[in-house]
Design a protein around this motif. Structure first.
Motif: not given
Length: 337
Positions: A67, A69-70, A74, A107
């Motif tokens: 998670a 990584y989001g 992002g 996120a």
């Protein structure tokens, strides 16, 4: 003349604060991206090691890393463009305003909830009750992870309804003003309060279970090598859970406060300099909220002896493979010659 000098001084001060905000955003986001990418990648490698692969608590930590990584790919790049280079993707359309705000808010919440579930798993695993220990399993992990993803997503659905692009000033935010205030408090509860309380409460209950189990195990004299190894892993996972509960609790609270800082304060009686300083403080607190999802490897994973050991094994195996590849290449070259 005096009025003109005052205006120039005020404009210079506002420009200085704005420049500080820009430079902070650039350096912070780039640093978090690089360190976060390395840290989460190492986390995934560690938690997929044979000693941890089938441990439910390690699965929750791995889900938290994924998670993360989001946030890395992002939230950070988009916020860098927005506050570091004045290029906001949120303002391209109302749909982008709603969707990006919804996805980014979702996120950044998920890692905290996954660590909270890890705390619950450690409580169940350390329980003297066989029935409760049975709930610490990979099957339960799959159900709870799915429920957490769906539930946290549902809590952010009002963003898709009330967020829009305002005209004065041109920014993406919730309307009306009452929703902004309510949403700010709600984010504080969902992002910080609930996960943090879950981590602390179940973390201390787990410690109590462990303390109660020590004399029981000693009296029964049934400690074998495998059981010692299992308990060592459990203790290390508990230590990591407590460390992450503190980290996520403090940083997510700062992030939630930063997100509501500019909303709750009365801006109508402030000059441009005060507004710029307020914006800087709010942005700094908001970015501090991303510290946990980005850098949990360095502050939590490396604090555990077990995970440091698994990391060293991982690096040693990789080094050994590289040495074998070099040896094979030299042998092949000698044969050719």
């Amino acid at each position: 003349m005096s009025s003109s000098n005052t205006t120039n001084d005020l404009a210079s001060a506002v420009s200085n604060v704005t420049q500080k905000t820009i430079m902070f955003t650039r350096y912070w986001c780039m640093t978090m991206f690089i360190l976060g990418l390395i840290g989460h990648s190492l986390n995934v490698c560690i938690f997929t090691r044979p000693a941890l692969r089938l441990n439910p608590c390690a699965r929750y930590f791995m889900a938290s890393a994924i998670a993360g990584y989001g946030v890395i790919f992002g939230v950070l790049p988009v916020r860098l463009l927005q506050f570091g280079y004045s290029r906001s993707l949120f303002l391209s359309s109302v749909t982008m305003c709603k969707m990006l705000t919804f996805l980014f808010s979702w996120a950044r919440i998920l890692p905290c909830w996954f660590i909270g579930l890890a705390s619950i798993d450690r409580f169940l695993c350390s329980s003297p009750s066989m029935r409760l220990r049975g709930w610490s399993s990979i099957r339960v992990f799959k159900y709870l992870i799915t429920l957490a993803i769906i539930f946290t997503g549902l809590t952010q659905m009002p963003i898709l309804i009330f967020f829009t692009i305002s005209s004065q000033p041109v920014i993406c935010l919730g309307q009306p003003n009452l929703f902004q205030k309510l949403n700010g408090f709600f984010i504080l509860i969902v992002w910080s309060l609930i996960p943090s309380l879950t981590m602390f409460i179940f973390g201390f209950l787990t410690i109590r279970h462990i303390q109660q189990s020590i004399p029981r195990v000693h009296d029964e004299n049934i400690i074998i090598h495998h059981q010692k190894r299992t308990k060592f892993i459990d203790r290390q996972l508990i230590q990591m859970t407590l460390m992450q509960s503190i980290l996520f609790g403090l940083t997510s609270a700062a992030g939630a406060i930063g997100g509501t800082f500019n909303i709750l304060d009365d801006n109508s009686r402030k000059n441009a300099l005060e507004l710029a300083e307020q914006s800087l403080i709010g942005n700094v607190l908001s970015f501090v909220g991303l510290f946990g999802p980005c850098l949990s490897f360095y502050s939590c994973t490396l604090s555990s002896q077990l995970f440091r050991h698994e990391l060293m094994i991982l690096l040693h195996v990789r080094k050994q493979h590289e040495e074998d590849d070099v040896t094979d290449a030299l042998t092949m070259q000698e044969r050719i010659n």
